[in-house]
Design an enzyme around this catalytic site. Structure first.
Site, PDB file in Angstrom:
ATOM      1  N   TRP A 174      90.662  87.916  82.967  1.00  0.00           N
ATOM      2  CA  TRP A 174      90.996  86.282  83.802  1.00  0.00           C
ATOM      3  C   TRP A 174      91.157  85.734  82.450  1.00  0.00           C
ATOM      4  O   TRP A 174      91.399  83.871  83.150  1.00  0.00           O
ATOM      5  CB  TRP A 174      88.719  86.216  83.671  1.00  0.00           C
ATOM      6  CG  TRP A 174      88.237  86.748  85.189  1.00  0.00           C
ATOM      7  CD1 TRP A 174      87.275  87.954  84.647  1.00  0.00           C
ATOM      8  CD2 TRP A 174      88.353  86.291  86.245  1.00  0.00           C
ATOM      9  NE1 TRP A 174      87.483  87.763  86.196  1.00  0.00           N
ATOM     10  CE2 TRP A 174      87.764  87.003  87.012  1.00  0.00           C
ATOM     11  CE3 TRP A 174      89.765  85.331  86.547  1.00  0.00           C
ATOM     12  CZ2 TRP A 174      87.965  86.839  88.750  1.00  0.00           C
ATOM     13  CZ3 TRP A 174      89.264  85.150  88.122  1.00  0.00           C
ATOM     14  CH2 TRP A 174      88.623  85.561  89.117  1.00  0.00           C
ATOM     15  N   ASP A 185      85.325  79.989  78.989  1.00  0.00           N
ATOM     16  CA  ASP A 185      85.448  80.188  80.049  1.00  0.00           C
ATOM     17  C   ASP A 185      83.592  81.074  80.216  1.00  0.00           C
ATOM     18  O   ASP A 185      84.246  82.567  80.007  1.00  0.00           O
ATOM     19  CB  ASP A 185      86.391  81.056  80.962  1.00  0.00           C
ATOM     20  CG  ASP A 185      85.490  81.437  82.277  1.00  0.00           C
ATOM     21  OD1 ASP A 185      84.734  81.728  82.748  1.00  0.00           O
ATOM     22  OD2 ASP A 185      87.021  82.204  82.935  1.00  0.00           O
ATOM     23  N   LYS A 193      77.884  84.247  88.695  1.00  0.00           N
ATOM     24  CA  LYS A 193      77.631  85.879  87.842  1.00  0.00           C
ATOM     25  C   LYS A 193      75.577  85.797  87.642  1.00  0.00           C
ATOM     26  O   LYS A 193      74.797  86.139  88.031  1.00  0.00           O
ATOM     27  CB  LYS A 193      78.443  86.345  86.720  1.00  0.00           C
ATOM     28  CG  LYS A 193      79.346  86.702  87.366  1.00  0.00           C
ATOM     29  CD  LYS A 193      80.729  85.491  87.817  1.00  0.00           C
ATOM     30  CE  LYS A 193      81.270  86.222  88.428  1.00  0.00           C
ATOM     31  NZ  LYS A 193      82.475  85.673  88.460  1.00  0.00           N
TER      32      LYS A 193
END
Ligand SMILES: *Cc1c(COP(=O)(O)O)cnc(C)c1O
Length: 362
Positions: A103, A175, A199
């Site tokens: 990511w 993030d 999530k």
């Protein structure tokens, strides 16, 4: 479904059963209005009241200081990969990024479109005891970075940075798509925190940004209005029509977390779940996790079988045993158990029982 499976999907991921039940019960009749929350104008006072309460609950959970905006946005986690540089860095700026996993890599490549230089300050290193994040003393930070970006929980790699980096001059941007609300957090250490919702918060496509107000006011001229933090803040995150249903569902999740005892209780439960699973993996020579213990994620636990020819059978039999979503990311293979807030300890125990039985029969 009498025997609902335990869902270990990395995202979109399982949501608290109690929340899903409430959403189901009031799907056709929200707030005694006879219509669904999805069919309400976002300008309706009843909707606005719910929306502001959701924001307040998120502020309460994270103890967000008053000098931060809390924004409910669209475009998921990756939408923020461009929103961050365009909102808080000039085109001529240098920005610092940690590259700790898949990511982070995506975030870096997106930022490269918007600023003069993306400096990768550090990455991961192989140690005798698994993959680790390079020690703070080895980071190569720039002198005048507009911000420092990192991903505290690499969802695919299962690598986490558990301490907020110290001695960083630039505003810290994180993030937190896969670890937000998983344990207590000192928001005041950050310039921007952002997270895609699917999530730990709610449906995909939705995103949250928590932004220190003094960073606003100098966006890049091409920044699209719907991604403009200051504009969205001025309009209460309703500059354009928000994802009204996702906002509502996120609000239910925030209330659920409060009912569980807030982030301290969530953190305790999450650490217990993760420790239970890692302890089991570590005592086995049939399963392994290749992340250094200091950098192991408490949300995403990747693991490999000693013999990868058994992977397919493992997944099929797991599914039959009511354990779904265990296939590792296509880039890394193996297995991954995502154990977000909504996953009860019983789910982890059921997984371990299955792993044990699979090993015995292999
Ligand atoms: C899931 C995830 C994203 C991407 O979210 P999208 O909503 O698919 O854009 C970004 N960062 C991290 C750490 C993630 O786990």
């Amino acid at each position: 479904m009498s025997n609902a499976p335990f869902n270990f999907s990395a995202g979109p991921a399982m949501l608290p059963k109690a929340v899903m039940r409430q959403a189901q019960e009031e799907l056709l009749n929200w707030n005694n209005t006879g219509v669904s929350v999805m069919e309400f104008s976002h300008r309706d006072p009843a909707y606005v009241k719910m929306a502001r309460q959701a924001e307040q609950d998120l502020r309460d959970l994270l103890a967000v200081p008053d000098d931060y905006e809390v924004l409910f946005l669209q475009g998921g986690g990756r939408g923020q990969f461009s929103a961050v540089p365009q909102n808080i860095a000039a085109k001529t700026a240098t920005v610092d990024y940690l590259d700790t996993g898949i990511w982070s890599g995506y975030a870096i490549r997106e930022a490269q479109k918007y600023v003069r230089e993306v400096n990768v300050a550090a990455g991961t290193v192989e140690t005798g005891n698994g993959k680790a994040i390079a020690p703070r003393s080895d980071w190569q930070l720039s002198d005048n970075a507009a911000y420092f970006h990192y991903c505290p929980n690499e969802t695919v790699d299962g690598i986490a940075l558990h301490e907020i980096p110290a001695d960083i001059q630039a505003p810290i941007v994180a993030d937190m798509s896969s670890n937000i609300l998983s344990e207590p957090l000192d928001v005041s250490r950050f310039g921007v925190i952002y997270a895609g919702a699917q999530k730990n918060i709610g449906p995909s496509g939705f995103a949250i940004a928590i932004v220190r107000k003094d960073l606003l006011g100098h966006p890049q001229p091409e920044l699209s209005s719907i991604m403009d933090y200051q504009l969205q803040a001025k309009d209460g995150s309703m500059y354009n029509t928000p994802n009204t249903f996702a906002w509502y569902l996120a609000g239910l999740v925030f209330q659920w977390i409060k009912e569980q005892g807030g982030l301290a209780a969530m953190g305790e439960q999450n650490h217990r779940k993760a420790k239970t699973l890692y302890d089991y993996i570590d005592q086995s020579d049939f399963y392994r996790n290749s992340v250094h213990p200091a950098n192991r994620s408490i949300m995403n636990v990747p693991f490999q079988l000693a013999d990868e020819r058994l992977d397919e059978r493992f997944l099929l039999q797991a599914k039959d045993a009511g354990l779904m979503g265990l296939k590792g990311h296509r880039f890394v293979g193996g297995m991954r158990a995502s154990i977000y807030n909504a996953m009860p300890l019983e789910g982890v125990n059921a997984l371990i029982d299955f792993m044990d039985e699979f090993q015995r029969n292999a």
